[in-house]
Motif scaffolding. Structure first.
Motif, PDB file in Angstrom:
ATOM      1  N   ARG A 128       8.786  16.121  -4.322  1.00 56.49           N
ATOM      2  CA  ARG A 128       8.944  16.115  -2.863  1.00 56.49           C
ATOM      3  C   ARG A 128       7.732  15.486  -2.179  1.00 56.49           C
ATOM      4  N   ARG A 129       6.567  15.654  -2.778  1.00 54.72           N
ATOM      5  CA  ARG A 129       5.373  15.029  -2.181  1.00 54.72           C
ATOM      6  C   ARG A 129       5.432  13.509  -2.333  1.00 54.72           C
ATOM      7  N   VAL A 130       5.873  13.055  -3.487  1.00 57.06           N
ATOM      8  CA  VAL A 130       6.011  11.611  -3.683  1.00 57.06           C
ATOM      9  C   VAL A 130       7.091  11.054  -2.750  1.00 57.06           C
ATOM     10  N   GLU A 165       4.065  30.222  -7.119  1.00 54.67           N
ATOM     11  CA  GLU A 165       4.200  29.570  -8.410  1.00 54.67           C
ATOM     12  C   GLU A 165       4.307  28.096  -8.113  1.00 54.67           C
ATOM     13  N   SER A 166       3.849  27.277  -9.057  1.00 53.52           N
ATOM     14  CA  SER A 166       3.713  25.869  -8.680  1.00 53.52           C
ATOM     15  C   SER A 166       5.052  25.131  -8.685  1.00 53.52           C
ATOM     16  N   GLU A 167       6.042  25.642  -9.392  1.00 50.11           N
ATOM     17  CA  GLU A 167       7.331  24.953  -9.391  1.00 50.11           C
ATOM     18  C   GLU A 167       8.434  25.874  -8.869  1.00 50.11           C
ATOM     19  N   ALA A 168       9.664  25.495  -9.126  1.00 55.33           N
ATOM     20  CA  ALA A 168      10.825  26.279  -8.691  1.00 55.33           C
ATOM     21  C   ALA A 168      10.764  26.560  -7.204  1.00 55.33           C
ATOM     22  N   GLN A 169      10.326  25.569  -6.479  1.00 51.03           N
ATOM     23  CA  GLN A 169      10.226  25.725  -5.044  1.00 51.03           C
ATOM     24  C   GLN A 169      11.045  24.628  -4.403  1.00 51.03           C
ATOM     25  N   GLY A 170      10.735  24.257  -3.209  1.00 48.31           N
ATOM     26  CA  GLY A 170      11.495  23.201  -2.564  1.00 48.31           C
ATOM     27  C   GLY A 170      11.779  23.540  -1.125  1.00 48.31           C
ATOM     28  N   ALA A 171      12.932  23.049  -0.649  1.00 46.23           N
ATOM     29  CA  ALA A 171      13.234  23.115   0.775  1.00 46.23           C
ATOM     30  C   ALA A 171      13.289  24.541   1.323  1.00 46.23           C
ATOM     31  N   ASP A 172      13.964  25.445   0.588  1.00 45.32           N
ATOM     32  CA  ASP A 172      14.109  26.803   1.105  1.00 45.32           C
ATOM     33  C   ASP A 172      12.762  27.501   1.176  1.00 45.32           C
ATOM     34  N   TYR A 173      11.979  27.250   0.140  1.00 48.98           N
ATOM     35  CA  TYR A 173      10.653  27.840   0.076  1.00 48.98           C
ATOM     36  C   TYR A 173       9.798  27.376   1.258  1.00 48.98           C
ATOM     37  N   GLU A 174       9.842  26.061   1.532  1.00 42.24           N
ATOM     38  CA  GLU A 174       9.054  25.513   2.641  1.00 42.24           C
ATOM     39  C   GLU A 174       9.567  26.031   3.991  1.00 42.24           C
ATOM     40  N   ALA A 175      10.876  26.215   4.067  1.00 45.83           N
ATOM     41  CA  ALA A 175      11.439  26.725   5.321  1.00 45.83           C
ATOM     42  C   ALA A 175      10.802  28.079   5.654  1.00 45.83           C
ATOM     43  N   GLU A 176      10.630  28.906   4.617  1.00 49.45           N
ATOM     44  CA  GLU A 176      10.073  30.233   4.850  1.00 49.45           C
ATOM     45  C   GLU A 176       8.551  30.228   4.966  1.00 49.45           C
ATOM     46  N   VAL A 221      10.051  13.568  18.710  1.00 50.21           N
ATOM     47  CA  VAL A 221      11.354  14.137  18.357  1.00 50.21           C
ATOM     48  C   VAL A 221      11.167  15.198  17.261  1.00 50.21           C
ATOM     49  N   VAL A 222      12.174  16.022  17.104  1.00 47.06           N
ATOM     50  CA  VAL A 222      12.170  17.011  16.022  1.00 47.06           C
ATOM     51  C   VAL A 222      12.845  16.388  14.808  1.00 47.06           C
ATOM     52  N   ALA A 223      12.138  16.343  13.686  1.00 48.47           N
ATOM     53  CA  ALA A 223      12.723  15.758  12.480  1.00 48.47           C
ATOM     54  C   ALA A 223      11.993  16.271  11.248  1.00 48.47           C
ATOM     55  N   ASP A 224      12.659  16.118  10.117  1.00 52.65           N
ATOM     56  CA  ASP A 224      12.094  16.498   8.826  1.00 52.65           C
ATOM     57  C   ASP A 224      11.447  15.265   8.215  1.00 52.65           C
ATOM     58  N   ASN A 225      10.293  15.426   7.597  1.00 54.12           N
ATOM     59  CA  ASN A 225       9.610  14.220   7.100  1.00 54.12           C
ATOM     60  C   ASN A 225      10.289  13.620   5.864  1.00 54.12           C
ATOM     61  N   LEU A 226      11.248  14.319   5.280  1.00 60.17           N
ATOM     62  CA  LEU A 226      12.003  13.715   4.178  1.00 60.17           C
ATOM     63  C   LEU A 226      13.319  13.110   4.670  1.00 60.17           C
TER      64      LEU A 226
END
Ligand SMILES: [Zn+2]
Lengths: 254, 153
Positions: free
Chosen positions: A123-125, A3-14, A92-97
């Protein structure tokens, strides 16, 4: 499907991070050829300048120019361990945000095939903002241009590609990565070839002695969307275009 | 992770970045390893103006390394003044003509010391600590990890 919304960090982690961690070795073995337009951008950088490679993956772009110093970062430890072989650069290991770099010290930055893995517009912006934040502002006294960022994302418009997506298609998609199971016969005594360190991942949809399929989340960019993200992030688009199924843009600070 | 990297690293927590105390990160319980690398004089000269010298001195002293000079060397200090031509058999020519001249230059002791500290001295294990918030980032097998726990993002 996504689904295009209701996503975010946890979703990307998986649906992004854990997948790359699992497929790192196989993924890396298929990612050795730099995109020509990115290669050109990297070769244009002056000797001795300093850059950041946000989401450097296996470090494919760290091999392009040894006269600059690049600090690469990626969320996948397994990919970073592959990327760090490229001298004289560093990874290095890092998150892009949440990038661990001081603001405004880099002459250039690249982020290739990365921000399309973020699952919400904001999050993309934000990802673009984090890249722009790395760039050195222009210096009038030293008559130096400000830093430039090169951003590259997958396009929605790719009707000639294997995937066949085009205008009008859903932009948030799950894309399979098939990890071929090596045919493991009787363990042979002496045989060791280059492919022997291919990863055999522990998770994923394992079919009995078959291949494993991992699904990665992508947001497919439509025409003008990358430029719009850059502007919303407070940047300016210096140049932009389309290259074989991808949109790219060079951005600077305003 | 080579020490030069620390010149371009700070705390990953956004609110820390504006606090000068977050740079540089301070190595703690560091296990160092020398990983030899080819000395590239042009690279050293180019990177020199980008170094935060005072901060590097701090890191270097925290790691118990030989003290860096109080002021950064000038590019000329990196070249051996008695410009006796090197054993040319060892020299690999770069493409450009300008580069061909550079290879005649012999790195000075200063250049060798700088190369050793910035590019050959690596943190293999240990922590990097933010001077602003105190957060510790682990370095394992030479890889520094800046992923933050959820509540700090
Ligand atoms: Zn901090």
């Amino acid at each position: 499907m996504a689904e295009s919304e209701a996503q975010g960090a946890d979703y990307e982690a998986e649906h992004v991070h854990s997948v790359y961690e699992e497929i790192a070795s196989h993924f890396s073995s298929t990612r050795y050829k730099p995109w020509p337009i990115v290669e050109r951008f990297l070769k244009e950088q002056r000797d001795g300048t300093v850059g950041a490679d946000v989401g450097c993956g296996n470090g494919k772009y760290l091999a392009v120019n040894k006269r600059v110093f690049i600090v690469g970062s990626d969320r996948s430890t397994n990919l970073v361990k592959i990327a760090r072989e490229h001298e004289p650069h560093s990874t290095v290991v890092a998150d892009n945000l949440s990038l661990p770099h001081p603001s405004g010290v880099f002459d250039f930055a690249i982020s290739i095939a990365v921000i399309h893995h973020l699952s919400t517009p904001s999050r993309r912006v934000e990802a673009v903002k984090c890249i722009l934040d790395l760039l050195r502002p222009a210096s009038r006294s030293a008559s130096l241009d400000g830093g430039k960022a090169f951003i590259y994302v997958w396009a929605l418009e790719q009707k000639d590609s294997r995937r066949g997506w085009d205008e009008g298609h859903e932009q948030d998609v799950m894309v399979p990565w098939v990890l071929k199971q090596k045919k493991v016969k009787e363990p042979k005594q002496r045989k060791r070839d280059g492919a022997s360190n291919e990863v055999v991942a522990a998770e994923g949809e394992q079919k009995p002695d078959g291949d494993q399929t991992f699904l990665r989340y992508y947001h497919l960019y439509k025409k003008g969307e990358l430029e719009s993200d850059i502007e919303q992030a407070g940047g300016a688009v210096v140049e932009s275009g389309y290259e074989k199924d991808n949109w790219w843009a060079i951005a600077s600070l305003k | 992770m080579k020490l030069l990297t620390l010149n371009f690293l700070t705390c990953a927590i956004k609110t820390c970045k504006t606090n000068p105390a977050s740079f540089p990160l301070h190595p703690r319980d560091a296990e160092l390893e020398i990983q030899e690398a080819d000395l590239n004089l042009t690279f050293l000269k180019n990177i020199l103006p980008r170094l935060m010298w005072e901060e590097l001195r701090v890191i270097s002293s925290e790691l118990g390394l030989p003290e860096l000079p109080a002021t950064p060397p000038a590019p000329a200090d990196l070249v051996e003044p008695s410009n006796t031509p090197l054993d040319t058999a060892e020299v690999t020519l770069a493409e450009g003509g300008a580069e061909a001249q550079e290879v005649e230059e012999t790195p000075s002791q200063t250049a060798k010391d700088l190369h050793r500290i910035l590019l050959e001295t690596c943190i293999q294990e240990g922590k990097l600590v933010c001077g602003s918030c105190g957060h510790e980032y682990a370095v394992k097998e030479g890889v520094a990890n800046f992923l933050l726990p959820g509540h700090l993002v």
